[in-house]
Design an enzyme around this catalytic site. Structure first.
Site, PDB file in Angstrom:
ATOM      1  N   LYS A  13       1.638  -9.498   8.870  1.00 50.12           N
ATOM      2  CA  LYS A  13       2.054  -8.128   9.170  1.00 50.12           C
ATOM      3  C   LYS A  13       0.900  -7.487   9.926  1.00 50.12           C
ATOM      4  CE  LYS A  13       2.998  -3.627   7.025  1.00 50.12           C
ATOM      5  NZ  LYS A  13       3.103  -2.863   5.755  1.00 50.12           N
TER       6      LYS A  13
ATOM      7  N   THR B 181       0.820  -1.204   0.000  1.00 51.51           N
ATOM      8  CA  THR B 181       0.000   0.000   0.000  1.00 51.51           C
ATOM      9  C   THR B 181       0.859   1.261   0.000  1.00 51.51           C
ATOM     10  OG1 THR B 181      -0.273  -0.388   2.377  1.00 51.51           O
ATOM     11  CG2 THR B 181      -2.083  -1.012   0.961  1.00 51.51           C
TER      12      THR B 181
ATOM     13  N   TYR C 287     -12.758  -1.875   1.985  1.00 48.81           N
ATOM     14  CA  TYR C 287     -14.045  -1.269   1.675  1.00 48.81           C
ATOM     15  C   TYR C 287     -15.240  -2.209   1.840  1.00 48.81           C
ATOM     16  CZ  TYR C 287     -17.785   1.472  -0.309  1.00 48.81           C
ATOM     17  OH  TYR C 287     -18.975   2.121  -0.465  1.00 48.81           O
TER      18      TYR C 287
ATOM     19  N   TYR D 144      -1.876  -9.440   5.935  1.00 52.10           N
ATOM     20  CA  TYR D 144      -1.592  -8.038   6.271  1.00 52.10           C
ATOM     21  C   TYR D 144      -2.851  -7.402   6.822  1.00 52.10           C
ATOM     22  CZ  TYR D 144      -0.310  -3.093   5.342  1.00 52.10           C
ATOM     23  OH  TYR D 144      -0.060  -1.745   5.438  1.00 52.10           O
TER      24      TYR D 144
ATOM     25  N   ARG E  31      -6.783   1.519   7.664  1.00 51.99           N
ATOM     26  CA  ARG E  31      -6.851   1.869   6.249  1.00 51.99           C
ATOM     27  C   ARG E  31      -7.906   1.077   5.490  1.00 51.99           C
ATOM     28  NH1 ARG E  31      -2.263   5.200   4.609  1.00 51.99           N
ATOM     29  NH2 ARG E  31      -3.219   5.124   2.558  1.00 51.99           N
TER      30      ARG E  31
ATOM     31  N   ILE F 199       7.862  -4.582   8.800  1.00 52.49           N
ATOM     32  CA  ILE F 199       7.711  -4.112   7.420  1.00 52.49           C
ATOM     33  C   ILE F 199       7.423  -2.623   7.538  1.00 52.49           C
ATOM     34  CG2 ILE F 199       6.355  -4.286   5.302  1.00 52.49           C
ATOM     35  CD1 ILE F 199       5.950  -7.268   5.975  1.00 52.49           C
TER      36      ILE F 199
END
Length: 296
Positions: A166, A49, A112, A138, A143, A208
């Site tokens: 992550k 991202t 979303y 992840y 976000r 990360i």
């Protein structure tokens, strides 16, 4: 007891450098790969991202992954960001990454559409069963608007080629739960620069990082010290980076980190809408951090 695995330590969530018109600058990308090879970064995450995967079309996404793998030339591990909010698209990207020689894939939770925990489980299970490549979950609910629960992560950790997670919640209670409940050989990475040292000292395997774009050598040394349970040195090395960890998120990532690398002469100032260039007020703050670190 933490396992000793090649994929431990500092891994960079690499930006995608762009010209002012928004086109990808592959020469700058090659130079950034060299920068991380020379700086001791353990792995490059391409098209995560931070790499603006949400604003590149699929053809561009695949081309950036392909070029990054070529530039690395087997000198550094390459993890391809292949997550999507469509399971079929995530499978296509993951297959493309495998075909071009990526070492592993990082798959962000579907954003979303807010799937249920069962939907998340089935999403990741199908990708893992369809594409035979190591895969890292992840979770970044700030976000994506969906939170991969510890229970679902533990369920997924039993699937052979899902090798780690992550966790970018920044919640050390979540980190502790993952450490306590996941199998010993399941890799646990921090995705939150501000809490990463503590995450690793608790038993995590690495991070990360966005900060690693700017200060890869220092962060690599700090993470290595933390992995070796050397709290004193880990905190000593990390101390000058604390403001940077915060201020690289002074506006939405990757706006600040792209501006920082531009200021360091590593790339142009290009970024794609709807992201905009860093505001003047934020530039003053971040420029002070870069100056303090003597990178500009």
């Amino acid at each position: 007891m933490r396992i000793n695995h090649p994929l431990t330590g500092s891994m960079v969530a690499l930006i995608t450098p762009m010209f002012d018109n928004g086109l990808v600058d592959f020469d700058a990308l090659e130079a950034l790969v060299e920068f991380h090879v020379e700086s001791g970064t353990k792995a490059i995450i391409t098209m995560g991202t931070t790499g603006e995967s949400a604003t590149l079309n699929q053809q561009e996404h695949i081309e950036v992954m392909k070029k990054t793998i070529e530039f690395a030339d087997n000198r550094i591990t390459i993890i391809a960001g292949t997550g999507a909010n469509s399971t079929s698209e995530a499978i296509e990207l993951t297959q493309a990454a495998k075909d071009m020689g990526a070492d592993a894939c990082l798959l962000v939770t579907p954003y979303y559409n807010k799937p249920t925990q069962e939907g998340l489980y089935q999403h990741y299970k199908l990708i893992a069963e369809t594409v035979d490549i190591d895969q890292i979950l992840y979770n970044v609910p700030g976000r994506t608007a969906v939170d991969l629960s510890v229970e679902t992560a533990v369920r997924l950790s039993t699937i052979k080629n899902i090798i780690g997670i992550k966790d970018a919640t920044g919640d050390l209670a979540v980190a502790q739960a993952l450490i306590d409940q996941c199998p010993e050989d399941f890799l646990l990475y921090s995705g939150d620069d501000a809490t990463a040292i503590e995450f690793i000292l608790m038993g995590g395997h690495g991070g990360i990082s966005v900060t690693a774009n700017v200060a890869p050598k220092a962060l690599s040394e700090a993470y290595e010290a933390a992995f070796n349970d050397d709290r004193t040195n880990a905190e000593l090395i990390n101390q000058p980076l604390i403001n940077l960890h915060q201020n690289l998120f002074i506006e939405s990532n990757p706006i600040p980190v792209k501006w920082a690398l531009h200021k360091m002469g590593k790339c142009g100032s290009g970024i794609r809408l709807p992201l905009t260039k860093l505001s003047q007020q934020a530039q003053v703050t971040l420029e002070q951090d870069l100056s303090n670190l003597k990178v500009i």
